[in-house]
Write a protein that holds these residues in place. Structure first.
Motif, PDB file in Angstrom:
ATOM      1  N   PRO A   5      96.677  92.078  45.639  1.00  0.00           N
ATOM      2  CA  PRO A   5      95.590  92.583  44.798  1.00  0.00           C
ATOM      3  C   PRO A   5      95.119  93.980  45.204  1.00  0.00           C
ATOM      4  O   PRO A   5      93.929  94.254  45.228  1.00  0.00           O
ATOM      5  CB  PRO A   5      94.487  91.531  45.014  1.00  0.00           C
ATOM      6  CG  PRO A   5      94.701  91.048  46.407  1.00  0.00           C
ATOM      7  CD  PRO A   5      96.193  91.076  46.618  1.00  0.00           C
ATOM      8  N   ARG A   6      96.032  94.860  45.551  1.00  0.00           N
ATOM      9  CA  ARG A   6      95.681  96.234  45.913  1.00  0.00           C
ATOM     10  C   ARG A   6      96.941  97.086  45.872  1.00  0.00           C
ATOM     11  O   ARG A   6      98.064  96.586  45.906  1.00  0.00           O
ATOM     12  CB  ARG A   6      95.071  96.301  47.314  1.00  0.00           C
ATOM     13  CG  ARG A   6      96.034  95.898  48.416  1.00  0.00           C
ATOM     14  CD  ARG A   6      95.448  96.080  49.796  1.00  0.00           C
ATOM     15  NE  ARG A   6      96.440  95.785  50.820  1.00  0.00           N
ATOM     16  CZ  ARG A   6      97.336  96.628  51.268  1.00  0.00           C
ATOM     17  NH1 ARG A   6      97.370  97.864  50.787  1.00  0.00           N
ATOM     18  NH2 ARG A   6      98.214  96.303  52.199  1.00  0.00           N
ATOM     19  N   ALA A   7      96.738  98.394  45.791  1.00  0.00           N
ATOM     20  CA  ALA A   7      97.871  99.325  45.804  1.00  0.00           C
ATOM     21  C   ALA A   7      98.408  99.470  47.226  1.00  0.00           C
ATOM     22  O   ALA A   7      97.665  99.350  48.201  1.00  0.00           O
ATOM     23  CB  ALA A   7      97.431 100.674  45.265  1.00  0.00           C
ATOM     24  N   GLN A   8      99.719  99.731  47.321  1.00  0.00           N
ATOM     25  CA  GLN A   8     100.348  99.931  48.618  1.00  0.00           C
ATOM     26  C   GLN A   8     100.994 101.322  48.672  1.00  0.00           C
ATOM     27  O   GLN A   8     101.359 101.892  47.653  1.00  0.00           O
ATOM     28  CB  GLN A   8     101.441  98.886  48.861  1.00  0.00           C
ATOM     29  CG  GLN A   8     100.974  97.454  48.925  1.00  0.00           C
ATOM     30  CD  GLN A   8     102.111  96.543  49.355  1.00  0.00           C
ATOM     31  OE1 GLN A   8     102.281  96.244  50.528  1.00  0.00           O
ATOM     32  NE2 GLN A   8     102.896  96.086  48.401  1.00  0.00           N
ATOM     33  N   ARG A   9     101.146 101.827  49.878  1.00  0.00           N
ATOM     34  CA  ARG A   9     101.957 103.027  50.076  1.00  0.00           C
ATOM     35  C   ARG A   9     103.424 102.647  49.946  1.00  0.00           C
ATOM     36  O   ARG A   9     103.780 101.489  50.128  1.00  0.00           O
ATOM     37  CB  ARG A   9     101.645 103.659  51.433  1.00  0.00           C
ATOM     38  CG  ARG A   9     100.241 104.246  51.495  1.00  0.00           C
ATOM     39  CD  ARG A   9      99.936 104.828  52.863  1.00  0.00           C
ATOM     40  NE  ARG A   9      98.662 105.523  52.877  1.00  0.00           N
ATOM     41  CZ  ARG A   9      97.480 104.938  53.050  1.00  0.00           C
ATOM     42  NH1 ARG A   9      97.425 103.633  53.265  1.00  0.00           N
ATOM     43  NH2 ARG A   9      96.374 105.649  53.029  1.00  0.00           N
ATOM     44  N   LEU A  38     108.895  97.251  49.142  1.00  0.00           N
ATOM     45  CA  LEU A  38     108.785  98.658  49.508  1.00  0.00           C
ATOM     46  C   LEU A  38     110.106  99.184  50.072  1.00  0.00           C
ATOM     47  O   LEU A  38     110.995  98.414  50.436  1.00  0.00           O
ATOM     48  CB  LEU A  38     107.677  98.845  50.557  1.00  0.00           C
ATOM     49  CG  LEU A  38     106.282  98.363  50.171  1.00  0.00           C
ATOM     50  CD1 LEU A  38     105.310  98.571  51.335  1.00  0.00           C
ATOM     51  CD2 LEU A  38     105.780  99.069  48.923  1.00  0.00           C
ATOM     52  N   ASP A  39     110.218 100.509  50.139  1.00  0.00           N
ATOM     53  CA  ASP A  39     111.353 101.137  50.803  1.00  0.00           C
ATOM     54  C   ASP A  39     111.150 101.083  52.313  1.00  0.00           C
ATOM     55  O   ASP A  39     110.044 100.819  52.801  1.00  0.00           O
ATOM     56  CB  ASP A  39     111.502 102.593  50.365  1.00  0.00           C
ATOM     57  CG  ASP A  39     111.926 102.726  48.905  1.00  0.00           C
ATOM     58  OD1 ASP A  39     112.417 101.724  48.335  1.00  0.00           O
ATOM     59  OD2 ASP A  39     111.749 103.817  48.339  1.00  0.00           O
ATOM     60  N   LEU A  40     112.223 101.369  53.041  1.00  0.00           N
ATOM     61  CA  LEU A  40     112.186 101.383  54.494  1.00  0.00           C
ATOM     62  C   LEU A  40     112.559 102.775  54.996  1.00  0.00           C
ATOM     63  O   LEU A  40     113.564 103.347  54.555  1.00  0.00           O
ATOM     64  CB  LEU A  40     113.160 100.352  55.069  1.00  0.00           C
ATOM     65  CG  LEU A  40     113.352 100.330  56.586  1.00  0.00           C
ATOM     66  CD1 LEU A  40     112.055  99.958  57.287  1.00  0.00           C
ATOM     67  CD2 LEU A  40     114.472  99.367  56.975  1.00  0.00           C
ATOM     68  N   THR A  41     111.738 103.314  55.896  1.00  0.00           N
ATOM     69  CA  THR A  41     112.042 104.591  56.542  1.00  0.00           C
ATOM     70  C   THR A  41     112.268 104.345  58.024  1.00  0.00           C
ATOM     71  O   THR A  41     111.397 103.813  58.711  1.00  0.00           O
ATOM     72  CB  THR A  41     110.896 105.603  56.349  1.00  0.00           C
ATOM     73  OG1 THR A  41     110.731 105.863  54.956  1.00  0.00           O
ATOM     74  CG2 THR A  41     111.205 106.908  57.066  1.00  0.00           C
ATOM     75  N   ILE A  42     113.463 104.719  58.508  1.00  0.00           N
ATOM     76  CA  ILE A  42     113.833 104.537  59.903  1.00  0.00           C
ATOM     77  C   ILE A  42     113.748 105.890  60.595  1.00  0.00           C
ATOM     78  O   ILE A  42     114.427 106.838  60.208  1.00  0.00           O
ATOM     79  CB  ILE A  42     115.253 103.962  60.033  1.00  0.00           C
ATOM     80  CG1 ILE A  42     115.369 102.645  59.265  1.00  0.00           C
ATOM     81  CG2 ILE A  42     115.626 103.746  61.492  1.00  0.00           C
ATOM     82  CD1 ILE A  42     116.792 102.074  59.238  1.00  0.00           C
ATOM     83  N   SER A 104     103.629 109.064  58.983  1.00  0.00           N
ATOM     84  CA  SER A 104     103.117 107.817  58.407  1.00  0.00           C
ATOM     85  C   SER A 104     102.248 107.996  57.172  1.00  0.00           C
ATOM     86  O   SER A 104     101.665 107.029  56.689  1.00  0.00           O
ATOM     87  CB  SER A 104     102.316 107.050  59.474  1.00  0.00           C
ATOM     88  OG  SER A 104     101.131 107.757  59.821  1.00  0.00           O
ATOM     89  N   ASP A 105     102.159 109.205  56.631  1.00  0.00           N
ATOM     90  CA  ASP A 105     101.304 109.418  55.462  1.00  0.00           C
ATOM     91  C   ASP A 105     101.674 108.495  54.308  1.00  0.00           C
ATOM     92  O   ASP A 105     100.799 108.018  53.579  1.00  0.00           O
ATOM     93  CB  ASP A 105     101.388 110.873  54.996  1.00  0.00           C
ATOM     94  CG  ASP A 105     100.630 111.831  55.913  1.00  0.00           C
ATOM     95  OD1 ASP A 105      99.883 111.333  56.780  1.00  0.00           O
ATOM     96  OD2 ASP A 105     100.803 113.048  55.776  1.00  0.00           O
ATOM     97  N   ASP A 106     102.967 108.263  54.112  1.00  0.00           N
ATOM     98  CA  ASP A 106     103.425 107.407  53.017  1.00  0.00           C
ATOM     99  C   ASP A 106     103.753 105.995  53.482  1.00  0.00           C
ATOM    100  O   ASP A 106     104.379 105.229  52.744  1.00  0.00           O
ATOM    101  CB  ASP A 106     104.668 108.019  52.357  1.00  0.00           C
ATOM    102  CG  ASP A 106     104.357 109.309  51.613  1.00  0.00           C
ATOM    103  OD1 ASP A 106     103.228 109.441  51.104  1.00  0.00           O
ATOM    104  OD2 ASP A 106     105.237 110.188  51.556  1.00  0.00           O
ATOM    105  N   ALA A 107     103.349 105.643  54.690  1.00  0.00           N
ATOM    106  CA  ALA A 107     103.708 104.334  55.255  1.00  0.00           C
ATOM    107  C   ALA A 107     102.591 103.317  55.024  1.00  0.00           C
ATOM    108  O   ALA A 107     101.420 103.594  55.290  1.00  0.00           O
ATOM    109  CB  ALA A 107     103.996 104.455  56.740  1.00  0.00           C
ATOM    110  N   GLU A 108     102.953 102.154  54.558  1.00  0.00           N
ATOM    111  CA  GLU A 108     101.994 101.051  54.454  1.00  0.00           C
ATOM    112  C   GLU A 108     101.648 100.530  55.837  1.00  0.00           C
ATOM    113  O   GLU A 108     100.511 100.175  56.111  1.00  0.00           O
ATOM    114  CB  GLU A 108     102.594  99.940  53.594  1.00  0.00           C
ATOM    115  CG  GLU A 108     101.718  98.715  53.436  1.00  0.00           C
ATOM    116  CD  GLU A 108     100.402  99.016  52.720  1.00  0.00           C
ATOM    117  OE1 GLU A 108      99.473  98.201  52.849  1.00  0.00           O
ATOM    118  OE2 GLU A 108     100.294 100.052  52.043  1.00  0.00           O
TER     119      GLU A 108
END
Length: 291
Positions: A5-9, A38-42, A104-108
């Motif tokens: 019930p909320r937006a995610q990065r 979500l996508d994954l950033t390594i 981490s700006d775009d990281a959930e």
């Protein structure tokens, strides 16, 4: 996949170094990405082996190439584990903590590996990162298999409310039960006007039970399908949480609690959980979730 019930990065951010301990964190990050859609950033941070100012282009190229190869290996492993979306890779120089905060700006949330309990070095990423970032940090520890339980600690602080929000979200995503633990025997962390409560255990229990219900009630309404158990113990928070964590897949705590003073340091209880909890630990900053 549960609709939150909320937006995610858009991304889950993983700090990756290719070690066996870190592979457990990679598996957790892939599962987190799958559950959240979500996508994954390594991200891998390579280390320059010489003093600052030393120039050796050939060595630098070798070190960078090794980092690139490590990231390709991690990306292939993520795909093999079932990463649902795009797998991005980032190669950066140390220091690791500052790099993960910056990226981490775009990281959930941020996922890192953790040494086994009692062996966590004071300067490790799992210890330093939660005090520097405004994102939840999950320090993944190897386990014997899923137990179907998320445990969260509360103490009436703003950070604890954020921790409950994150914990019930994880329980909903993973179809786990949630146990909310309040270790209420902490006279050193309360205002002077509450100290008389510690001379009457019945009054202390009643007062803390009311605070616990106040903390949990709005989250129960938001996530009615999650089985929520509350546990009020007249024990110190550290002992209460460590006892509950023995049965958990994930232990969630706020970053500083009611006794936090230095904004650059984790709270004593949060730090103790990173060092001693037998399961994976999530450290959640305040103002991240609102009931």
């Amino acid at each position: 996949m549960v609709a939150l019930p909320r937006a995610q990065r858009p991304n889950i951010l993983l700090g990756y170094d290719g070690t066996e301990e870190n592979d457990v964190a990679l598996s957790w990050a892939v599962e987190e990405a799958r559950l959240r859609g979500l996508d994954l950033t390594i991200c891998h941070c390579w280390h320059w082996p010489y003093p600052e100012g030393h120039v050796d282009p050939s060595v630098k190229a070798i070190v960078q190439r090794a980092g690139e190869n490590l990231l390709r290996k991690g990306a292939r492993r993520a795909v093999d584990l079932g990463a649902p979306g795009k797998v991005h890779t980032l190669l950066r120089r140390e220091p690791v903590c500052e790099t993960l905060v910056c990226e981490s700006d775009d990281a959930e949330l941020i996922v890192v590996g953790s040494h086994e309990r009692h062996r966590l070095p004071a300067g490790s990423t799992a210890v330093e990162l939660p005090a520097l970032t405004h994102r939840p940090v999950i320090a993944v520890r190897r386990s014997d298999g899923p137990r179907g339980l998320v445990v969260v600690g509360v103490d009436g602080s703003e950070g604890a409310d954020a921790a409950v929000g994150f914990a019930i979200e994880e329980a909903a995503l993973r179809e786990c039960d949630l146990r909310v633990v309040y270790g209420a025997w902490e006279p050193g962390a309360v205002p002077d006007w509450e100290l008389p409560l510690f001379t009457d255990r019945d009054k202390l229990f009643q007062a803390r039970a009311a605070k616990l219900e106040e903390a949990v009630h709005p989250w129960r309404q938001r996530y009615p399908k999650v089985d929520v158990e509350v546990s009020l113990l007249l024990e110190r928070p550290r002992e209460a949480l460590l006892g509950a964590a023995a049965d958990a897949d994930l232990l969630v705590v706020g970053d500083r609690g009611t006794g936090g003073v230095d904004p650059l340091l984790l709270g004593a209880t949060s730090s103790a959980m990173l060092h001693h909890a037998p399961c994976t630990v999530a450290i959640v900053p305040p103002l991240r979730y609102a009931a």
